[in-house]
Design a protein around this motif. Sequence first.
Motif, PDB file in Angstrom:
ATOM      1  N   THR A 185       0.871  -1.175   0.000  1.00  0.00           N
ATOM      2  CA  THR A 185       0.000   0.000   0.000  1.00  0.00           C
ATOM      3  C   THR A 185       0.911   1.230   0.000  1.00  0.00           C
ATOM      4  N   ALA A 186       0.287   2.411  -0.123  1.00  0.00           N
ATOM      5  CA  ALA A 186       1.090   3.634  -0.044  1.00  0.00           C
ATOM      6  C   ALA A 186       1.268   4.046   1.419  1.00  0.00           C
ATOM      7  N   VAL A 187       0.154   4.102   2.151  1.00  0.00           N
ATOM      8  CA  VAL A 187       0.208   4.628   3.527  1.00  0.00           C
ATOM      9  C   VAL A 187      -0.304   3.584   4.533  1.00  0.00           C
ATOM     10  N   GLY A 191      -5.260  -0.168  -1.764  1.00  0.00           N
ATOM     11  CA  GLY A 191      -5.357   1.172  -1.198  1.00  0.00           C
ATOM     12  C   GLY A 191      -6.510   1.936  -1.831  1.00  0.00           C
ATOM     13  N   CYS A 192      -6.319   3.254  -1.993  1.00  0.00           N
ATOM     14  CA  CYS A 192      -7.387   4.122  -2.504  1.00  0.00           C
ATOM     15  C   CYS A 192      -7.112   4.539  -3.940  1.00  0.00           C
ATOM     16  N   ALA A 193      -8.163   5.004  -4.601  1.00  0.00           N
ATOM     17  CA  ALA A 193      -8.020   5.548  -5.955  1.00  0.00           C
ATOM     18  C   ALA A 193      -9.131   6.564  -6.189  1.00  0.00           C
ATOM     19  N   GLY A 194      -8.883   7.432  -7.156  1.00  0.00           N
ATOM     20  CA  GLY A 194      -9.921   8.360  -7.611  1.00  0.00           C
ATOM     21  C   GLY A 194     -10.589   7.772  -8.847  1.00  0.00           C
ATOM     22  N   ALA A 195     -11.926   7.840  -8.901  1.00  0.00           N
ATOM     23  CA  ALA A 195     -12.669   7.283 -10.051  1.00  0.00           C
ATOM     24  C   ALA A 195     -12.955   8.381 -11.059  1.00  0.00           C
ATOM     25  N   THR A 229       1.032  14.103 -10.712  1.00  0.00           N
ATOM     26  CA  THR A 229       0.186  15.229 -10.315  1.00  0.00           C
ATOM     27  C   THR A 229      -1.253  14.738 -10.323  1.00  0.00           C
ATOM     28  N   CYS A 230      -1.864  14.654  -9.119  1.00  0.00           N
ATOM     29  CA  CYS A 230      -3.246  14.165  -9.049  1.00  0.00           C
ATOM     30  C   CYS A 230      -4.165  15.103  -9.820  1.00  0.00           C
ATOM     31  N   SER A 231      -5.184  14.512 -10.425  1.00  0.00           N
ATOM     32  CA  SER A 231      -6.119  15.315 -11.205  1.00  0.00           C
ATOM     33  C   SER A 231      -7.112  15.975 -10.254  1.00  0.00           C
ATOM     34  N   ALA A 236      -9.961   4.769 -13.443  1.00  0.00           N
ATOM     35  CA  ALA A 236      -9.517   5.294 -12.138  1.00  0.00           C
ATOM     36  C   ALA A 236      -8.051   5.705 -12.195  1.00  0.00           C
ATOM     37  N   GLU A 237      -7.642   6.502 -11.196  1.00  0.00           N
ATOM     38  CA  GLU A 237      -6.220   6.871 -11.125  1.00  0.00           C
ATOM     39  C   GLU A 237      -5.689   6.725  -9.703  1.00  0.00           C
ATOM     40  N   SER A 238      -4.374   6.464  -9.650  1.00  0.00           N
ATOM     41  CA  SER A 238      -3.668   6.430  -8.366  1.00  0.00           C
ATOM     42  C   SER A 238      -2.289   7.038  -8.590  1.00  0.00           C
ATOM     43  N   MET A 239      -1.437   6.930  -7.559  1.00  0.00           N
ATOM     44  CA  MET A 239      -0.087   7.505  -7.678  1.00  0.00           C
ATOM     45  C   MET A 239       1.011   6.437  -7.655  1.00  0.00           C
ATOM     46  N   GLU A 240       0.605   5.153  -7.567  1.00  0.00           N
ATOM     47  CA  GLU A 240       1.619   4.100  -7.409  1.00  0.00           C
ATOM     48  C   GLU A 240       1.462   2.914  -8.367  1.00  0.00           C
ATOM     49  N   GLY A 241       0.241   2.686  -8.848  1.00  0.00           N
ATOM     50  CA  GLY A 241      -0.090   1.406  -9.502  1.00  0.00           C
ATOM     51  C   GLY A 241       0.862   0.961 -10.597  1.00  0.00           C
ATOM     52  N   ILE A 259     -12.539   3.078  -3.980  1.00  0.00           N
ATOM     53  CA  ILE A 259     -12.690   4.450  -4.499  1.00  0.00           C
ATOM     54  C   ILE A 259     -12.927   5.409  -3.326  1.00  0.00           C
ATOM     55  N   SER A 260     -11.985   6.350  -3.170  1.00  0.00           N
ATOM     56  CA  SER A 260     -12.064   7.330  -2.073  1.00  0.00           C
ATOM     57  C   SER A 260     -12.679   8.646  -2.538  1.00  0.00           C
ATOM     58  N   ASN A 261     -12.658   8.862  -3.856  1.00  0.00           N
ATOM     59  CA  ASN A 261     -13.116  10.156  -4.393  1.00  0.00           C
ATOM     60  C   ASN A 261     -13.401  10.023  -5.871  1.00  0.00           C
ATOM     61  N   LEU A 262     -14.221  10.935  -6.347  1.00  0.00           N
ATOM     62  CA  LEU A 262     -14.411  11.051  -7.798  1.00  0.00           C
ATOM     63  C   LEU A 262     -13.429  12.109  -8.277  1.00  0.00           C
ATOM     64  N   ASP A 291     -13.739  18.549  -9.621  1.00  0.00           N
ATOM     65  CA  ASP A 291     -13.069  19.724  -9.071  1.00  0.00           C
ATOM     66  C   ASP A 291     -12.819  19.478  -7.578  1.00  0.00           C
ATOM     67  N   ARG A 292     -11.576  19.714  -7.160  1.00  0.00           N
ATOM     68  CA  ARG A 292     -11.086  19.275  -5.851  1.00  0.00           C
ATOM     69  C   ARG A 292     -11.967  19.774  -4.699  1.00  0.00           C
ATOM     70  N   ASP A 293     -12.492  18.808  -3.911  1.00  0.00           N
ATOM     71  CA  ASP A 293     -13.285  19.124  -2.726  1.00  0.00           C
ATOM     72  C   ASP A 293     -13.039  17.981  -1.736  1.00  0.00           C
ATOM     73  N   ALA A 338     -15.609  15.868   0.275  1.00  0.00           N
ATOM     74  CA  ALA A 338     -16.413  14.796  -0.336  1.00  0.00           C
ATOM     75  C   ALA A 338     -15.661  13.463  -0.362  1.00  0.00           C
ATOM     76  N   TRP A 339     -14.404  13.466   0.056  1.00  0.00           N
ATOM     77  CA  TRP A 339     -13.597  12.241   0.010  1.00  0.00           C
ATOM     78  C   TRP A 339     -13.914  11.335   1.205  1.00  0.00           C
ATOM     79  N   ASP A 340     -13.721  10.027   1.022  1.00  0.00           N
ATOM     80  CA  ASP A 340     -13.840   9.104   2.146  1.00  0.00           C
ATOM     81  C   ASP A 340     -12.725   8.045   2.046  1.00  0.00           C
TER      82      ASP A 340
HETATM   83  O1  LIG Z   1      -4.854  16.808  -1.581  1.00  0.00           O
HETATM   84  C1  LIG Z   1      -5.153  16.357  -2.684  1.00  0.00           C
HETATM   85  O2  LIG Z   1      -5.563  17.062  -3.612  1.00  0.00           O
HETATM   86  C2  LIG Z   1      -5.024  14.891  -2.911  1.00  0.00           C
HETATM   87  C3  LIG Z   1      -5.167  14.418  -4.202  1.00  0.00           C
HETATM   88  C4  LIG Z   1      -5.059  13.049  -4.443  1.00  0.00           C
HETATM   89  C5  LIG Z   1      -4.828  12.163  -3.394  1.00  0.00           C
HETATM   90  C6  LIG Z   1      -4.701  12.645  -2.094  1.00  0.00           C
HETATM   91  C7  LIG Z   1      -4.504  11.734  -0.947  1.00  0.00           C
HETATM   92  O3  LIG Z   1      -4.369  12.145   0.184  1.00  0.00           O
HETATM   93  C8  LIG Z   1      -4.519  10.253  -1.146  1.00  0.00           C
HETATM   94  C9  LIG Z   1      -3.271   9.771  -1.790  1.00  0.00           C
HETATM   95  C10 LIG Z   1      -3.261   8.283  -1.975  1.00  0.00           C
HETATM   96  O4  LIG Z   1      -4.493   7.776  -2.461  1.00  0.00           O
HETATM   97  C11 LIG Z   1      -4.435   7.455  -3.838  1.00  0.00           C
HETATM   98  N1  LIG Z   1      -5.427   8.335  -4.490  1.00  0.00           N
HETATM   99  C12 LIG Z   1      -6.677   8.497  -4.030  1.00  0.00           C
HETATM  100  N2  LIG Z   1      -7.378   9.304  -4.819  1.00  0.00           N
HETATM  101  C13 LIG Z   1      -6.558   9.677  -5.825  1.00  0.00           C
HETATM  102  C14 LIG Z   1      -6.750  10.530  -6.944  1.00  0.00           C
HETATM  103  O5  LIG Z   1      -7.828  11.087  -7.202  1.00  0.00           O
HETATM  104  N3  LIG Z   1      -5.685  10.697  -7.758  1.00  0.00           N
HETATM  105  C15 LIG Z   1      -4.504  10.072  -7.535  1.00  0.00           C
HETATM  106  N4  LIG Z   1      -4.296   9.269  -6.456  1.00  0.00           N
HETATM  107  C16 LIG Z   1      -5.314   9.067  -5.611  1.00  0.00           C
HETATM  108  C17 LIG Z   1      -2.983   7.660  -4.263  1.00  0.00           C
HETATM  109  O6  LIG Z   1      -2.500   6.477  -4.827  1.00  0.00           O
HETATM  110  C18 LIG Z   1      -2.215   8.010  -2.991  1.00  0.00           C
HETATM  111  O7  LIG Z   1      -1.480   6.943  -2.513  1.00  0.00           O
HETATM  112  C19 LIG Z   1      -4.795  14.016  -1.849  1.00  0.00           C
END
Ligand SMILES: O=C(O)c1cccc(C(=O)CC[C@H]2O[C@@H](n3cnc4c(=O)[nH]cnc43)[C@H](O)[C@@H]2O)c1
Length: 254
Positions: free
Chosen positions: A8-10, A76-80, A163-165, A182-187, A207-210, A213-215, A218-220
């Motif tokens: 996992t990441a965290v 872990g988590c991802a954005g959809a 760079t997260c979207s 979906a997107e993540s930062m590690e996959g 899925i933690s978030n859609l 536009d960043r809010d 709304a994340w879980d």
């Molecule tokens: O503060 C922000 O804008 C922000 C943006 C994306 C992710 C975070 C996190 O704190 C979680 C990072 C963690 O979760 C994965 N993750 C979850 N949602 C996304 C996403 O929409 N885009 C990319 N990564 C996401 C990621 O793999 C990280 O490990 C805060």
Amino acid sequence: MQPILIMTAVPQEMTLLEHALTNAVRQTATAFEYAEGTIGTLPVLLCAGGVGKINAAAATATLIERCRPHLVINTGCAGAYPGSGLSIGHLAVASNEILGDEGVLTTGGWRDLRFMELPSFMQGKRAYHNEIPLSKHAAEKAMQLADYYGVLLMRGRFVTVSTCSGTRQRGETLARHFNAIAESMEGAAVAQICLRSGVDCLEIRGISNLVVDRDMSAWDIPRAAESAQRFVLKYLEDLDRPELSAFVQVAPER
Ligand SMILES: O=C(O)c1cccc(C(=O)CC[C@H]2O[C@@H](n3cnc4c(=O)[nH]cnc43)[C@H](O)[C@@H]2O)c1
């Protein structure tokens, strides 16, 4: 028996798995901490390697080299992405991973590594550019298991970003361009190291978030992390007791 490595990441994405780990011993390898133990009768390694591709690749490579797992599960988590049909708390499994940032920004727009004629790695004569396949066998088994438990699990392409979207427009662009859900930062980092090393890789995320536009309100993240871990525990339970499995056992591809 060769272990299963769960990345996992965290640490927050690992709490239930850690709770299920018996005979746990804490270890360190190249500054990455991990826990070694068993879940059921399966030898399992748990590592929260850190956020982003550098941490994910380095931790996965270090632990594959040291512990020789036969399967890596990246969870872990991802954005959809908008239009994927996924909502917060749903589960998604990666068919392929895409390196979403690696490329070049030209006057004509973004171009990928294939355009640059720069593979991200070669396996024999085969060149891999931005797209990395994951284990088909492991993903299909996850789909069957989800079906058995009546859990919604969507299979599709995931994008890995540095760079997260944080805008809907960016999410729609990536979803369309890569035909991704979906997107993540590690996959992609974990998947590429596994492919290089000849180790099966399964990626399941909650899925933690859609990707809109960043809010952050709304994340879980806790809900997403819990759904993903509960499913991984079911997956491990099924691997541990093949004689009780509801599924026809299919030989791995290769
Ligand atoms: O503060 C922000 O804008 C922000 C943006 C994306 C992710 C975070 C996190 O704190 C979680 C990072 C963690 O979760 C994965 N993750 C979850 N949602 C996304 C996403 O929409 N885009 C990319 N990564 C996401 C990621 O793999 C990280 O490990 C805060």
